[in-house]
Design a protein around this motif. Structure first.
Motif, PDB file in Angstrom:
ATOM      1  N   LYS A 281      36.540  33.124  45.059  1.00 47.83           N
ATOM      2  CA  LYS A 281      36.691  31.897  44.260  1.00 47.83           C
ATOM      3  C   LYS A 281      35.331  31.283  43.940  1.00 47.83           C
ATOM      4  CE  LYS A 281      41.365  30.739  45.698  1.00 47.83           C
ATOM      5  NZ  LYS A 281      42.225  29.775  46.412  1.00 47.83           N
TER       6      LYS A 281
ATOM      7  N   VAL B 192      35.851  34.668  40.554  1.00 48.28           N
ATOM      8  CA  VAL B 192      36.609  35.899  40.364  1.00 48.28           C
ATOM      9  C   VAL B 192      37.962  35.754  41.045  1.00 48.28           C
ATOM     10  CG1 VAL B 192      36.612  38.383  40.807  1.00 48.28           C
ATOM     11  CG2 VAL B 192      34.462  37.231  40.343  1.00 48.28           C
ATOM     12  N   ASP B 193      38.999  36.289  40.422  1.00 48.09           N
ATOM     13  CA  ASP B 193      40.321  36.293  41.033  1.00 48.09           C
ATOM     14  C   ASP B 193      40.262  37.126  42.312  1.00 48.09           C
ATOM     15  OD1 ASP B 193      43.193  36.097  41.323  1.00 48.09           O
ATOM     16  OD2 ASP B 193      43.298  38.131  40.490  1.00 48.09           O
TER      17      ASP B 193
ATOM     18  N   ARG C  99      42.014  40.512  42.146  1.00 46.77           N
ATOM     19  CA  ARG C  99      41.298  41.476  41.307  1.00 46.77           C
ATOM     20  C   ARG C  99      40.081  42.036  42.046  1.00 46.77           C
ATOM     21  NH1 ARG C  99      40.512  40.634  34.961  1.00 46.77           N
ATOM     22  NH2 ARG C  99      42.008  42.288  34.832  1.00 46.77           N
TER      23      ARG C  99
END
Length: 84
Positions: free
Chosen positions: A62, A66-67, A70
């Motif tokens: 986070k 970025v997810d 993923r």
């Protein structure tokens, strides 16, 4: 699987985190600030001197913007790749 932070799998995990930080154009200090931790925390993670748990992984993802799912998927793919 060995519990060592020096395993090939763990080095792949930290390499993916480092690549994600570089791709985001962020410094260790910027990530540390987002996490509310000292810069040395990020440095130790990236140098394989500190093992992270799944909660810390999510926080790092986070902070990188970025997810987490993923990024974890990228880790799984990296670990599953055969060594050259």
């Amino acid at each position: 699987m060995p519990r060592s932070i020096h395993s090939d799998e763990y080095r792949k995990l930290t390499a993916i985190l480092l690549d994600a930080r570089n791709a985001a154009g962020l410094t260790q200090q910027e990530i540390a600030d987002r996490l509310g931790k000292p810069q040395s925390y990020v440095a130790k993670v990236e140098r394989n001197e500190r093992r992270i748990d799944v909660v810390e992984f999510i926080a790092l993802a986070k902070a990188l913007g970025v997810d987490p799912a993923r990024l974890f998927s990228a880790v799984l793919i990296g670990i599953d790749k055969p060594q050259p």
